[in-house]
Design a protein around this motif. Structure first.
Motif, PDB file in Angstrom:
ATOM      1  N   HIS A  49       0.824  -1.213   0.000  1.00 30.39           N
ATOM      2  CA  HIS A  49       0.000   0.000   0.000  1.00 30.39           C
ATOM      3  C   HIS A  49       0.858   1.262   0.000  1.00 30.39           C
ATOM      4  CE1 HIS A  49      -3.209  -2.793   0.729  1.00 30.39           C
ATOM      5  NE2 HIS A  49      -2.748  -3.114   1.925  1.00 30.39           N
ATOM      6  N   ARG A  50       1.858   1.270  -0.870  1.00 29.17           N
ATOM      7  CA  ARG A  50       2.694   2.449  -1.017  1.00 29.17           C
ATOM      8  C   ARG A  50       2.478   3.037  -2.409  1.00 29.17           C
ATOM      9  NH1 ARG A  50       2.813   1.470   3.595  1.00 29.17           N
ATOM     10  NH2 ARG A  50       4.606   1.387   5.005  1.00 29.17           N
ATOM     11  N   SER A  51       2.448   4.337  -2.473  1.00 30.74           N
ATOM     12  CA  SER A  51       2.390   5.011  -3.762  1.00 30.74           C
ATOM     13  C   SER A  51       3.784   5.511  -4.109  1.00 30.74           C
ATOM     14  CB  SER A  51       1.413   6.187  -3.719  1.00 30.74           C
ATOM     15  OG  SER A  51       1.914   7.209  -2.867  1.00 30.74           O
ATOM     16  N   LEU A  52       3.985   5.833  -5.368  1.00 35.33           N
ATOM     17  CA  LEU A  52       5.290   6.343  -5.770  1.00 35.33           C
ATOM     18  C   LEU A  52       5.582   7.675  -5.088  1.00 35.33           C
ATOM     19  CD1 LEU A  52       7.501   5.274  -7.610  1.00 35.33           C
ATOM     20  CD2 LEU A  52       6.622   6.727  -9.437  1.00 35.33           C
ATOM     21  N   LEU A  53       4.520   8.415  -4.774  1.00 39.73           N
ATOM     22  CA  LEU A  53       4.691   9.678  -4.055  1.00 39.73           C
ATOM     23  C   LEU A  53       5.309   9.426  -2.683  1.00 39.73           C
ATOM     24  CD1 LEU A  53       4.161  12.737  -3.963  1.00 39.73           C
ATOM     25  CD2 LEU A  53       1.903  12.225  -2.994  1.00 39.73           C
ATOM     26  N   GLU A  54       4.898   8.316  -2.027  1.00 38.13           N
ATOM     27  CA  GLU A  54       5.444   7.990  -0.707  1.00 38.13           C
ATOM     28  C   GLU A  54       6.878   7.473  -0.802  1.00 38.13           C
ATOM     29  OE1 GLU A  54       1.993   6.255   1.998  1.00 38.13           O
ATOM     30  OE2 GLU A  54       1.883   5.447  -0.040  1.00 38.13           O
ATOM     31  N   LEU A  58      12.367   6.768  -7.451  1.00 33.11           N
ATOM     32  CA  LEU A  58      12.462   5.311  -7.393  1.00 33.11           C
ATOM     33  C   LEU A  58      13.907   4.838  -7.269  1.00 33.11           C
ATOM     34  CD1 LEU A  58      10.959   2.639  -7.467  1.00 33.11           C
ATOM     35  CD2 LEU A  58      11.052   2.715  -9.972  1.00 33.11           C
ATOM     36  N   SER A  59      14.795   5.395  -8.062  1.00 33.86           N
ATOM     37  CA  SER A  59      16.194   4.955  -8.013  1.00 33.86           C
ATOM     38  C   SER A  59      16.812   5.246  -6.649  1.00 33.86           C
ATOM     39  CB  SER A  59      16.998   5.644  -9.118  1.00 33.86           C
ATOM     40  OG  SER A  59      16.544   5.231 -10.396  1.00 33.86           O
ATOM     41  N   GLU A  60      16.523   6.419  -6.099  1.00 30.77           N
ATOM     42  CA  GLU A  60      17.059   6.765  -4.779  1.00 30.77           C
ATOM     43  C   GLU A  60      16.480   5.860  -3.703  1.00 30.77           C
ATOM     44  OE1 GLU A  60      16.373  10.862  -4.043  1.00 30.77           O
ATOM     45  OE2 GLU A  60      17.709  11.566  -5.645  1.00 30.77           O
ATOM     46  N   PHE A  61      15.193   5.544  -3.824  1.00 30.35           N
ATOM     47  CA  PHE A  61      14.558   4.650  -2.854  1.00 30.35           C
ATOM     48  C   PHE A  61      15.231   3.276  -2.866  1.00 30.35           C
ATOM     49  CE2 PHE A  61      11.600   1.077  -2.518  1.00 30.35           C
ATOM     50  CZ  PHE A  61      11.217   1.185  -1.189  1.00 30.35           C
ATOM     51  N   LEU A  62      15.491   2.740  -4.045  1.00 33.39           N
ATOM     52  CA  LEU A  62      16.083   1.408  -4.148  1.00 33.39           C
ATOM     53  C   LEU A  62      17.489   1.376  -3.564  1.00 33.39           C
ATOM     54  CD1 LEU A  62      14.873   0.451  -7.744  1.00 33.39           C
ATOM     55  CD2 LEU A  62      13.983  -0.398  -5.567  1.00 33.39           C
ATOM     56  N   VAL A  63      18.264   2.408  -3.816  1.00 35.87           N
ATOM     57  CA  VAL A  63      19.618   2.458  -3.260  1.00 35.87           C
ATOM     58  C   VAL A  63      19.562   2.605  -1.742  1.00 35.87           C
ATOM     59  CG1 VAL A  63      21.747   3.808  -3.179  1.00 35.87           C
ATOM     60  CG2 VAL A  63      20.638   3.350  -5.381  1.00 35.87           C
ATOM     61  N   ARG A  64      18.607   3.382  -1.266  1.00 33.62           N
ATOM     62  CA  ARG A  64      18.510   3.640   0.175  1.00 33.62           C
ATOM     63  C   ARG A  64      17.991   2.424   0.937  1.00 33.62           C
ATOM     64  NH1 ARG A  64      15.234   7.313  -0.261  1.00 33.62           N
ATOM     65  NH2 ARG A  64      13.293   6.449   0.567  1.00 33.62           N
ATOM     66  N   LYS A  65      16.935   1.788   0.431  1.00 34.94           N
ATOM     67  CA  LYS A  65      16.300   0.673   1.140  1.00 34.94           C
ATOM     68  C   LYS A  65      16.885  -0.690   0.767  1.00 34.94           C
ATOM     69  CE  LYS A  65      13.091   2.617   3.705  1.00 34.94           C
ATOM     70  NZ  LYS A  65      13.050   2.420   5.178  1.00 34.94           N
TER      71      LYS A  65
END
Length: 266
Positions: A49-54, A58-65
């Motif tokens: 239940h996550r939106s791309l806004l949250e 995307l690339s930064e999210f993947l590197v971070r998480k």
């Protein structure tokens, strides 16, 4: 899994995400996103239940998480981050076909190697694409390897995005041949002529497209196979079918030899 192993894998996944260019799906901001993080213990946890806004970039999210797995929904929603389907408010969806090698009737589990299973799945994929491109004239297709046992095909033509569940099921049933009646593919013509006391019927397979063409192509390939055999082998092959004895087998083989033009016409 030990923490040292998890830390190592998180690092390798981060390296992968850093050097990989990620292409998001169309309308990525309208889709629900989910991912599986590296968690302690043997169990896995799906974050949904996550939106791309949250998620942010995307690339930064993947590197971070550095998630183990990342998913996006086939559906598009007005509020993809909402916690219930009602609140999400469905708008449209890709038409998705999921091919798993271990679910194919041609695959023998325990006997076929992994490479053999994938080869058979690739063959099934080719046949599926023939249906989608030739019979339905779909053009906006994306084919992706599922990461394990097969392939996913996303159909994103505008005229399928808003189809309801029952209409999508009709497309799937057509591809699988569910509900297909052979007599519906036959054209019947009453024939009368010189020397005939009573009219007779001529039955012809429709070969202008769809299942009729597919059956006809398979049939003609079988005819070519028969004609390449020695006569005894061809007769034996024909008698493998239920209801075909020596007499019918002989008549069928003679028709294949002497009436190819008629067979090619349906």
């Amino acid at each position: 899994m030990e923490e040292r192993t998890r830390a190592y894998l998180r690092g390798r996944f981060r390296d992968h995400y850093r050097r990989t260019e990620i292409t998001p799906p169309p309308a990525a901001n309208e889709r629900e996103w989910g991912y599986i993080p590296w968690t302690d213990g043997p169990d896995t946890t799906m974050v949904r239940h996550r939106s791309l806004l949250e998620l942010g970039d995307l690339s930064e999210f993947l590197v971070r998480k550095r998630p183990r797995h990342v998913y996006f929904s086939a559906g598009r929603f007005r509020d993809p981050g909402a916690s219930s389907m009602h609140e999400k408010d469905w708008q449209s969806a890709d038409l998705v076909f999921d091919l798993d090698a271990d679910h194919l009737p041609s695959v023998t589990l325990g006997e076929d190697s992994y490479a053999e299973m994938l080869a058979k799945c690739k063959d099934a994929l080719g046949r599926l694409l023939e249906f989608l491109e030739d019979d339905f004239a779909f053009e906006n297709l994306e084919i992706v390897f599922s990461g394990g046992r097969g392939y996913h095909v996303h159909v994103r033509d505008e005229n399928v995005l808003h189809l309801e569940r029952e209409h999508r099921r009709e497309i799937v049933d057509y591809v699988r041949g569910i509900g297909l009646e052979y007599d519906e593919l036959i054209e019947t013509e009453t024939v009368a002529g010189l020397g005939r006391k009573t009219p007779t019927e001529r039955r012809t397979l429709q070969i202008e497209g769809g299942w009729g063409t597919r059956i006809h192509d398979h049939f003609m390939a079988f005819i070519d196979e028969l004609l390449a055999m020695e006569e005894d082998a061809a007769l034996e092959r024909l008698q493998e079918f239920d209801g075909i004895g020596e007499g019918k087998a002989t008549a069928t083989l003679n028709a294949a030899r002497n009436n190819r033009e008629g067979l090619e016409a349906g």
